[in-house]
Design an enzyme around this catalytic site. Sequence first.
Site, short mmCIF file in Angstrom:
data_model
loop_
_atom_site.label_atom_id
_atom_site.label_comp_id
_atom_site.label_asym_id
_atom_site.label_seq_id
_atom_site.Cartn_x
_atom_site.Cartn_y
_atom_site.Cartn_z
N GLU A 47 9.66 30.13 -15.72
CA GLU A 47 8.53 30.93 -15.80
C GLU A 47 8.58 32.06 -14.78
OE1 GLU A 47 5.05 30.33 -13.68
OE2 GLU A 47 5.38 28.16 -13.78
N LYS A 103 -0.22 20.42 -10.32
CA LYS A 103 -0.89 21.05 -9.05
C LYS A 103 -1.66 19.87 -8.45
CE LYS A 103 0.56 25.40 -9.79
NZ LYS A 103 1.00 25.01 -11.24
#
Length: 301
Positions: A26, A160
């Site tokens: 990404e 996360k």
Amino acid sequence: MQTFQPIVADDVADALEHGRAVVALESTIFSNLGLPAPANAEALELCKQAVLDQGATPAVTAILDGRPHVGLSPDEEKRVLQGTRKVAERDLAVAQAQGWDVGVTTVSATVTLAHAAGISVFATGGIGGVHRGSERSGDVSADLDAIANHPVITVCAGAKAFLDLPRTLEYLETVGVPVLGWQHDWFPAFYTRSSGLPVPHRVDDERVVCDVLRFRSRPNTGVLLTVPIPVEDEIPESRITDVLAAALAASASAGVTGPAVTPYVLERIEKETDGESIPANLALARNNAGVAARVAVSLAR
């Protein structure tokens, strides 16, 4: 109807044509939305080199001049380093229709582009997931839906750390995504090796990871391979817990919502840790890219 087809760089196309290993990367992490300069450029080089060192070809994804790209030239990579506009899967059509100059891809967009290009392995830092307070806000990252609906192995350091990790794991179970722990029994929490939550399935070699994808019961379901941050680069849980709490409190106080939460919180974490989070980010991103390349090479065989 026009079909969705990304522009695939020559080296990536050649590798795919000849059955060689490719790892999608990404571009959000390589922009200022992921890491501040010059750490973002360092992350790009570290991740690409980690893939190359294992015998695979790196393929960074992005939107450039209104076209989705899989694999970038050095000049195109420079544009990505300056990117400030996120592209999730839902935004891919809009970015093309409106001719966005530079769009950096999130996990959901990259998984989509990888699948469209014929790439089965993708490496990132940490995925998005179910946000804390989602029972009120309904905030669930599109990353989870993309992983559940594209047959791609996503390699990450868990989700996360500021997310609701128990609910994230529950969501992945609900949508049928196998969650694997790379030589580890615990679901990682990005900066720390363990969230305290057991990973559903431990795997100790790349062949098993590949077989999990091959033996999937749903043709379009992906696999999540979680890789703990290297021991020497981990930020102790005792230190990161208070930092996360302060960052989330600041986010709520500022009224930050939706996709803006992640870059806001990451920036606050960087400040609260006096920059300690940046080396941790670099280490886990490089480590993930290397493991992903090992899996891609095994899959190509």
